[in-house]
Design an enzyme around this catalytic site. Structure first.
Site, mmCIF file in Angstrom:
data_model
loop_
_atom_site.group_PDB
_atom_site.id
_atom_site.type_symbol
_atom_site.label_atom_id
_atom_site.label_comp_id
_atom_site.label_asym_id
_atom_site.label_seq_id
_atom_site.Cartn_x
_atom_site.Cartn_y
_atom_site.Cartn_z
ATOM 1 N N VAL A 14 38.545 42.987 32.814
ATOM 2 C CA VAL A 14 39.026 44.262 33.372
ATOM 3 C C VAL A 14 40.207 44.796 32.550
ATOM 4 O O VAL A 14 40.314 46.003 32.304
ATOM 5 C CB VAL A 14 39.419 44.097 34.864
ATOM 6 C CG1 VAL A 14 39.897 45.416 35.443
ATOM 7 C CG2 VAL A 14 38.231 43.582 35.662
ATOM 8 N N LYS A 105 41.986 41.537 44.924
ATOM 9 C CA LYS A 105 41.560 41.543 46.332
ATOM 10 C C LYS A 105 41.966 40.271 47.065
ATOM 11 O O LYS A 105 42.286 40.320 48.247
ATOM 12 C CB LYS A 105 40.061 41.772 46.442
ATOM 13 C CG LYS A 105 39.205 40.739 45.733
ATOM 14 C CD LYS A 105 38.424 41.350 44.643
ATOM 15 C CE LYS A 105 38.200 40.328 43.559
ATOM 16 N NZ LYS A 105 37.041 40.509 42.778
ATOM 17 N N GLU A 129 42.933 50.658 44.104
ATOM 18 C CA GLU A 129 41.567 51.174 44.216
ATOM 19 C C GLU A 129 40.528 50.176 43.697
ATOM 20 O O GLU A 129 39.427 50.061 44.240
ATOM 21 C CB GLU A 129 41.456 52.491 43.428
ATOM 22 C CG GLU A 129 40.135 53.190 43.565
ATOM 23 C CD GLU A 129 39.822 53.581 45.009
ATOM 24 O OE1 GLU A 129 40.495 54.469 45.534
ATOM 25 O OE2 GLU A 129 38.901 52.977 45.599
ATOM 26 N N ILE A 136 33.667 52.516 42.833
ATOM 27 C CA ILE A 136 33.524 53.432 43.984
ATOM 28 C C ILE A 136 34.915 53.742 44.551
ATOM 29 O O ILE A 136 35.636 52.816 44.913
ATOM 30 C CB ILE A 136 32.673 52.780 45.110
ATOM 31 C CG1 ILE A 136 31.320 52.312 44.573
ATOM 32 C CG2 ILE A 136 32.497 53.746 46.264
ATOM 33 C CD1 ILE A 136 30.525 51.486 45.588
ATOM 34 N N GLY A 187 29.770 39.765 33.074
ATOM 35 C CA GLY A 187 31.147 40.097 33.474
ATOM 36 C C GLY A 187 31.230 40.560 34.915
ATOM 37 O O GLY A 187 32.178 41.231 35.307
ATOM 38 N N GLU A 190 33.099 36.292 39.675
ATOM 39 C CA GLU A 190 34.451 35.738 39.763
ATOM 40 C C GLU A 190 34.496 34.438 38.974
ATOM 41 O O GLU A 190 33.467 33.877 38.609
ATOM 42 C CB GLU A 190 34.797 35.424 41.221
ATOM 43 C CG GLU A 190 34.820 36.615 42.141
ATOM 44 C CD GLU A 190 35.808 37.662 41.696
ATOM 45 O OE1 GLU A 190 37.006 37.386 41.672
ATOM 46 O OE2 GLU A 190 35.381 38.782 41.363
ATOM 47 N N ASP A 201 34.427 36.472 48.261
ATOM 48 C CA ASP A 201 34.815 37.735 47.604
ATOM 49 C C ASP A 201 34.535 38.935 48.529
ATOM 50 O O ASP A 201 35.394 39.813 48.689
ATOM 51 C CB ASP A 201 34.048 37.862 46.284
ATOM 52 C CG ASP A 201 34.355 39.158 45.573
ATOM 53 O OD1 ASP A 201 35.442 39.265 44.982
ATOM 54 O OD2 ASP A 201 33.518 40.087 45.625
ATOM 55 N N LYS A 205 37.264 41.609 50.346
ATOM 56 C CA LYS A 205 37.168 43.074 50.293
ATOM 57 C C LYS A 205 37.076 43.666 51.699
ATOM 58 O O LYS A 205 37.666 44.702 51.985
ATOM 59 C CB LYS A 205 35.964 43.474 49.441
ATOM 60 C CG LYS A 205 36.162 43.101 47.965
ATOM 61 C CD LYS A 205 34.876 43.201 47.186
ATOM 62 C CE LYS A 205 35.068 42.815 45.721
ATOM 63 N NZ LYS A 205 33.803 42.627 45.015
ATOM 64 N N GLY A 302 32.027 44.798 37.050
ATOM 65 C CA GLY A 302 31.844 45.054 35.616
ATOM 66 C C GLY A 302 33.063 45.748 35.026
ATOM 67 O O GLY A 302 33.887 46.332 35.727
HETATM 68 N N1 HSE Z 1 32.870 39.489 41.388
HETATM 69 C C1 HSE Z 1 32.885 40.749 42.048
HETATM 70 C C2 HSE Z 1 31.466 41.109 42.430
HETATM 71 C C3 HSE Z 1 33.408 41.866 41.182
HETATM 72 O O1 HSE Z 1 30.520 40.452 41.988
HETATM 73 O O2 HSE Z 1 31.303 42.060 43.180
HETATM 74 C C4 HSE Z 1 34.862 42.097 41.286
HETATM 75 O O3 HSE Z 1 35.273 42.463 42.557
#
Ligand code: HSE
Length: 434
Positions: A14, A105, A129, A136, A187, A190, A201, A205, A302
């Site tokens: 990133v 996050k 964001e 998004i 990419g 995580e 993950d 979020k 990504g």
């Molecule tokens: N590893 C996360 C996903 C991307 O696959 O959605 C970054 O938040």
């Protein structure tokens, strides 16, 4: 102010995407920010490995403190991920009067309150964001576009890696580990990818979205979490035969004054609004009392999509710094200080339809024994498929139930799994129709 200086901590996927975007779109970024946005320093422990983007050697440092303590830097961008070091850097940057942009996050989900409060105390801004939904702009949508609404539902596909895996498994019949490795190579995943496939993950979020959508800090630990690793290609195929597909859903919904907060694989009808969200795409469905249903769709992971979100935050902050006014959204704006927040509804109280796959020996009376256990727990069956016996081993008995209570289904599954004729753990998937 003629220019705004940015320091970046983390030059991985990133980080390099962000640097690339700031360089390649420099002109439109400066036009939209109303000032030049300059990269002044980039910190990473590894400054030797070649990146796709080329930067001047003198911008690079191995010390994050070189960024944080640089008096010329206005905005510190934290892109290292993880909790401990990232938290330390963010707090130090805020204490030093910097504005902060982060994609972190895990940190916001687990320790967001402290971070928001510190930003508030030192008068800096905190923009995040990129922490949810990759490219998004869902945080902005909730914090500004929908700020007049009482939100009733937040439901979505929030993890690109698991969605990519679930999309490819049934299409190509490839081994699970190979598909996971592809997600890493793209990419998306995580480090380690277990955080993607075990639901962590997506739960991170969801915790962030809950805190903004419902105005109450959600405790990450209270979010029910279940990953995709127990699913087999057979389940995906049976689901399809029954007219459904399987997605890892993050769901949060106000019900009877309490909040459902859960992440788990769910079977959704093939004409459901989220059913055609495939690959690394994410989608978030919201329902507000004024606006009604709203859907957001885009690449959720990504390098470039995430950089799009990070740079949008940098532009917002640069505008604010340039205007020298105090109009930026305060970090705690989404919390209601007079509200204790909604309590999380325990998972046992969930009411849902269920898919059950029992691996049972094909003998007379087995189906009626299983049906009897379900009936004792007030669970009514809506359809059953039993596949042909192939080699004399167990056969999959697949059932769909009518709406039942989660605690009853859990009890029934544990009783079914104790039967001598049941050869493997029963797979249970919740069915989500709305
Ligand atoms: N590893 C996360 C996903 C991307 O696959 O959605 C970054 O938040």
């Amino acid at each position: 102010m003629s220019k705004v200086n940015v320091g970046i901590i983390g030059f991985g996927t990133v980080g390099s995407g962000t640097v690339e975007a700031l360089i390649e779109n420099r002109e439109i970024i400066s036009n939209r920010a109303g000032t030049d946005v300059i990269i002044r320093k980039i910190a990473d422990l590894d400054i030797k490995t070649k990146r796709e983007v080329v930067v001047a050697r003198e911008l690079l440092t191995t010390r994050a403190m070189d960024v944080i303590e640089d008096p010329e830097i206005h905005i510190v961008v934290e892109l290292i991920g993880g909790v401990k070091a990232a938290k330390e850097y963010i707090l130090k940057a805020m204490e030093g009067g910097k504005h902060v942009v982060t994609a972190n996050k895990a940190l916001l989900a687990e320790q967001g309150q402290e971070i928001y409060q510190t930003a508030d105390r030192y008068g800096g801004s905190l923009a995040f964001e990129a922490s949810v939904g990759g490219g998004i702009p869902i945080i902005r949508a909730l914090r500004s576009g929908l700020s007049a609404n009482r939100i009733k539902t937040v439901m979505g596909i929030l993890n690109g890696t698991s969605n990519y895996i679930l999309t490819r498994m049934p299409q190509e019949g490839e081994p699970y580990n190979k598909v996971v490795q592809d997600a890493v190579d793209l990419g998306l995943a995580e480090d380690p990818p277990t955080l993607d496939v075990d639901g962590t993950d997506a739960a991170h979020k969801l915790a962030i979205l809950i805190s903004i959508a419902f105005g109450s800090p959600a405790s990450f630990e209270e979010i029910y979490r279940e990953g995709i690793s127990s699913l087999t290609p057979d389940d995906i195929r049976f689901a399809r035969e029954l007219g459904y597909c399987i997605k890892l859903l993050a769901i949060s919904r106000v019900r009877d004054g309490r909040l459902e907060a859960r992440v788990h694989p769910a079977m959704i009808p093939r004409d459901h609004i989220l059913a055609n969200v495939n690959g690394a795409y994410n989608a978030i469905y919201l329902d507000g009392d004024l606006v009604g249903p709203n859907l957001y769709y885009g690449l959720g992971a990504g390098k470039k999509p995430t950089a799009s979100a990070v740079v949008s935050d940098i532009i917002d902050l640069a505008r604010h710094i340039r205007s020298e006014t105090d109009v930026i959204m305060p970090p705690l704006a989404h919390f209601n200080p007079h509200d204790k927040g909604l309590l999380i509804r325990p998972m046992e109280e969930l009411s849902s339809e269920y898919y059950l796959r029992v691996s049972a020996l094909d003998k007379p009376g087995v189906l009626s024994t299983i049906a009897g256990i379900l009936a004792d727990q007030q669970i009514s069956i809506s359809s059953v498929i039993q596949k042909e016996r192939e080699t004399g081993g167990p056969v999959p008995v697949v059932m769909l139930t009518h709406e039942a209570l989660e605690c009853n289904v859990q009890k029934a599954v544990s009783l079914i799994d104790q039967l001598d004729v049941v050869m493997d753990k029963t797979v249970m998937i919740r069915v989500e129709k709305r």
